[in-house]
Design an enzyme around this catalytic site. Structure first.
Site, PDB file in Angstrom:
ATOM      1  CB  CYS A   1       6.114  -2.918  10.285  1.00 56.16           C
ATOM      2  SG  CYS A   1       5.600  -1.742   9.019  1.00 56.16           S
TER       3      CYS A   1
ATOM      4  CB  SER B   1      -3.597   2.875  10.358  1.00 57.04           C
ATOM      5  OG  SER B   1      -2.968   1.623  10.506  1.00 57.04           O
ATOM      6  CB  SER B   2      -5.565  -1.028   6.432  1.00 59.61           C
ATOM      7  OG  SER B   2      -6.095  -2.317   6.332  1.00 59.61           O
TER       8      SER B   2
ATOM      9  CG  HIS C   1      -2.537   5.060   5.666  1.00 64.26           C
ATOM     10  ND1 HIS C   1      -3.086   3.960   5.057  1.00 64.26           N
ATOM     11  CD2 HIS C   1      -2.392   5.990   4.679  1.00 64.26           C
ATOM     12  CE1 HIS C   1      -3.278   4.199   3.771  1.00 64.26           C
ATOM     13  NE2 HIS C   1      -2.849   5.417   3.507  1.00 64.26           N
TER      14      HIS C   1
ATOM     15  CG  HIS D   1       0.205   2.833   1.732  1.00 64.59           C
ATOM     16  ND1 HIS D   1       0.580   4.148   1.871  1.00 64.59           N
ATOM     17  CD2 HIS D   1      -0.132   2.416   2.972  1.00 64.59           C
ATOM     18  CE1 HIS D   1       0.464   4.511   3.120  1.00 64.59           C
ATOM     19  NE2 HIS D   1       0.034   3.482   3.817  1.00 64.59           N
TER      20      HIS D   1
ATOM     21  CD  GLU E   1      -1.247  -3.418   0.587  1.00 67.87           C
ATOM     22  OE1 GLU E   1      -1.074  -2.933   1.719  1.00 67.87           O
ATOM     23  OE2 GLU E   1      -1.301  -4.642   0.367  1.00 67.87           O
TER      24      GLU E   1
ATOM     25  CB  THR F   1       0.168  -6.444   3.164  1.00 71.22           C
ATOM     26  OG1 THR F   1       0.024  -5.033   3.278  1.00 71.22           O
ATOM     27  CG2 THR F   1       0.843  -6.812   1.869  1.00 71.22           C
TER      28      THR F   1
END
Ligand code: SF4
Length: 333
Positions: free
Chosen positions: A14, A242-243, A43, A84, A137, A184
């Site tokens: 992103c 990674s969330s 991440h 983050h 985050e 987010t």
């Protein structure tokens, strides 16, 4: 036999991740001495390993580690904060240590920090929905207003982290003054449902005009939703930490059979028995060459497979952060 591979689009990096990685590479290149980065810049294990190996970057989880590093390495006197975000207490400490700061926090995370500060100053209780109290985050946003913030779990994850309250039972001092903010990178559906639960309990709940979930999280989840019905097996390239990647994996798993892999080296031939259509997506921090490596692995076994890639790439770019002196940072805090 695999006949067709659907590549989710958008997938992968992103704008926040691109900005953060570029910031590290640029600072590492132009610094005399090694660059220190607070927390994994994004991440993804591959990204972190490449920055360590190719740019000599040191990642720390605590600013106190810098003293030890100094004994073995010549450091640049700079620190980069990860995408983050970071609590103001960490920025203050880094300034007190005399470090030049490059804040690579994604602007969409900064927006949530700004909301937290604004509502705390107005005396609101902030219900911050996140997936773990340990997520960087969540720690950063919480640090903006620790006295006013209560961490709340997504309704499907209650109990996973006991430090996060259940949205069905969380209590606030004044139900007239309560606002909800979110990490987010959560599941869009689960976050909407969690906010609906909170809204029913606190009718005066303030919800930010635009959701805190970022565009990249939403778009990658939408792409998985569109493809899942076409595929027998979804490959989700994401690091375990990674969330947004793990939310993609959960979504794909709910819709079809899915496996999470770090990269092509994890692939196993027996997963593909009876599989004709494969879907591939990747987290916002997963490098594209790992996706292409996965496609190459499949093509090496099924050379006639058809590759399909529908959808649009995002056109969003974020400006690179500029280094700030300790004095500038202290004046801002
Ligand atoms: S996933 Fe979203 S919030 Fe996180 S860095 Fe990317 S754009 Fe920013």
């Amino acid at each position: 036999m695999v006949e067709r591979v659907y590549l989710a689009k958008p997938r992968g990096f992103c704008a926040g991740v691109v900005m953060a990685i570029r910031a590290v590479e640029k600072e590492a290149r132009r610094s005399e001495g090694d660059l220190v980065v607070y927390h994994q810049i994004v991440h993804n294990e591959t990204v972190v390993r490449r920055l360590e190996e190719e740019y000599g970057v040191h990642f720390v989880e605590d600013l106190d580690e810098i003293e030890e590093l100094k004994k073995r390495h010549r450091l640049s006197g700079k620190i980069v904060f990860s995408a983050h975000g970071v609590a103001p207490q960490v920025r203050r400490k880094a300034a007190e240590l005399g470090l030049l700061q490059i804040d690579a926090t994604c602007p969409l995370v900064t927006k949530v920090h700004t909301e937290a500060k604004k509502y705390a100053a107005l005396g609101y209780t902030i219900l911050l929905i996140g997936d773990s109290a340990d997520h960087q985050e969540v720690k950063g946003t919480l640090g903006e207003a620790p006295e006013n913030t209560i961490l709340v779990a997504v309704h499907t994850q209650v109990g996973k982290d006991p430090r996060l309250a259940d949205p069905r039972t969380v209590e606030v001092p004044d139900p007239e003054k309560v606002v909800v903010l979110t990490q987010t990178t959560l599941s869009v559906d689960d976050t909407d449902a969690t906010i609906a639960i909170l809204k029913e309990r606190f009718p005066k709940l303030v919800t930010p005009s635009r959701s805190d979930l970022c565009y990249a999280t939403k778009n990658r989840q939408d792409a998985v939703r569109r493809l899942a019905r076409h595929v027998d097996l979804f490959l989700v390239l994401s690091s375990r930490h990674s969330s947004n990647g793990m939310r993609l994996f959960e979504l794909a798993s709910a819709l079809t059979r899915a496996v999470r892999i770090d990269g092509p080296e994890d692939l196993k031939e027996d997963w593909f028995e009876g599989v004709r259509h494969v879907g591939i997506t990747s987290a916002a921090s997963t490098p594209e060459d790992l996706v292409q490596g996965t496609v190459a692995w499949l093509k090496a076994r099924w050379p006639n497979l058809e590759l399909r890639e529908d959808g649009e790439w995002e056109q969003i770019r974020f400006r690179e952060p500029r280094p700030k002196t300790p004095e500038e940072v202290l004046a801002e805090l």
